[in-house]
Design a protein around this motif. Structure first.
Motif, short mmCIF file in Angstrom:
data_model
loop_
_atom_site.label_atom_id
_atom_site.label_comp_id
_atom_site.label_asym_id
_atom_site.label_seq_id
_atom_site.Cartn_x
_atom_site.Cartn_y
_atom_site.Cartn_z
N ALA A 55 4.63 16.74 24.84
CA ALA A 55 3.99 16.55 26.14
C ALA A 55 5.00 16.06 27.18
N MET A 56 5.89 15.16 26.79
CA MET A 56 6.92 14.68 27.73
C MET A 56 7.83 15.83 28.15
N GLU A 57 8.20 16.65 27.18
CA GLU A 57 9.09 17.77 27.48
C GLU A 57 8.50 18.69 28.54
N TYR A 58 7.18 18.87 28.50
CA TYR A 58 6.51 19.76 29.44
C TYR A 58 5.88 19.02 30.62
N GLY A 59 6.11 17.70 30.72
CA GLY A 59 5.59 16.93 31.84
C GLY A 59 4.08 16.75 31.82
N ASN A 60 3.49 16.83 30.64
CA ASN A 60 2.05 16.69 30.51
C ASN A 60 1.72 15.22 30.22
N TRP A 61 1.75 14.40 31.26
CA TRP A 61 1.60 12.95 31.11
C TRP A 61 0.18 12.54 30.75
N ASP A 62 -0.81 13.36 31.09
CA ASP A 62 -2.19 13.05 30.68
C ASP A 62 -2.32 13.07 29.17
N VAL A 63 -1.66 14.01 28.52
CA VAL A 63 -1.68 14.07 27.05
C VAL A 63 -0.97 12.85 26.47
N VAL A 64 0.15 12.45 27.08
CA VAL A 64 0.87 11.26 26.61
C VAL A 64 -0.05 10.04 26.70
#
Length: 196
Positions: A55-64
Motif C-alpha cells: 500500500a505504501m508503494e502505491y500511495g494507498n494510505w487508507d489501506v495502511v
C-alpha cells in the motif's frame, strides 16, 4: 539458537518479504525484511506487513491506516526501505516517514501510538532516527510534531527538568554522518526547523 529464513511473495511480483527467525520458541523474534525470493518451509510472514508495504508503494494510505487499526502489532516490525538513496533496515515508522510529504500525519500518529519506542530506533546503515529520515524527505511540520517525544508537565520541577533533558538528548542525536535533526532541517532549508 538457530537462524532460518523464508520468503513470501505478494500480489505485487516486485515485492517479497524475508522472514528471519532466530529462536523458534518465541514468535516475537520474527522480523520481516523485503528481499529477493527464497524458498523454505517456514510459515509465511504476516499478511499485514505485506499489505502495508504494498500500500505504501502505491500511495494507498487508507489501506495502511485500516491495516494498522486491525493489526497495530506490525508497528514493531522492521523492514527494508530507501533512505538517503540506498536500502537500509529500520522500523516500519522509518519506512513510512521516508515517503515525506505524501504521508498523512494520521498514519504517523497511529504508528507512534502503537509503538512509541520506534521514535528512538535507528536504521541499520545510517544510524538515523525516524526524525532524521522525515527531515531528509522534507516532511511537513505536522509530521515532525508527531515524531517529537511528547513532553508532559509533571508535578515536580525535577521531573520536568528530566523530561526536557531527555528531549534535548533526542534532538541532539547524531546519525552516522554526524547530523542532528536540526542540522538536517537547516541544511535542507526545511520549514520543519521551526517545529524543532
Amino acid at each position: 539458537a538457530t537462524t532460518t529464513t523464508t520468503t513470501t511473495t505478494t500480489s505485487n511480483p516486485s515485492t517479497s518479504l524475508l522472514l528471519l527467525n532466530h529462536d523458534h520458541d518465541h514468535d516475537d523474534d520474527y522480523h520481516y525484511f523485503p528481499s529477493s525470493p527464497v524458498t523454505s518451509s517456514l510459515p509465511p510472514s504476516p499478511e499485514a506487513v505485506v499489505v502495508i508495504m504494498e500500500a505504501m508503494e502505491y500511495g494507498n494510505w487508507d489501506v495502511v491506516k485500516q491495516t494498522l487499526q486491525t493489526s497495530p502489532h506490525v508497528a514493531k516490525e522492521q523492514v527494508y526501505f530507501d533512505c538517503f538513496k540506498e536500502k537500509t533496515r529500520g522500523s516500519l515508522l522509518h519506512a513510512v516517514v521516508s515517503y515525506g510529504c505524501g504521508v498523512p500525519t494520521s498514519v504517523v500518529k497511529q504508528l507512534v501510538e502503537a509503538y512509541p519506542n520506534a521514535l528512538f530506533a535507528t536504521d541499520s546503515v545510517h544510524q538515523s532516527l525516524p526524525l532524521h529520515v522525515a527531515l531528509y524527505n522534507n516532511a511537513p511540520d505536522c509530521m515532525i510534531d508527531e515524531l517529537l517525544p511528547t513532553t508532559t508537565t509533571t508535578t515536580t520541577a525535577a521531573a520536568d527538568a528530566e523530561i526536557k533533558a531527555e528531549l534535548l538528548l533526542y534532538l541532539q542525536a547524531r546519525d552516522k554522518q554526524g547530523n542532528t535533526p536540526l542540522h538536517l532541517a537547516c541544511f535542507l532549508a526545511s520549514s520543519s526547523s521551526m517545529a524543532i
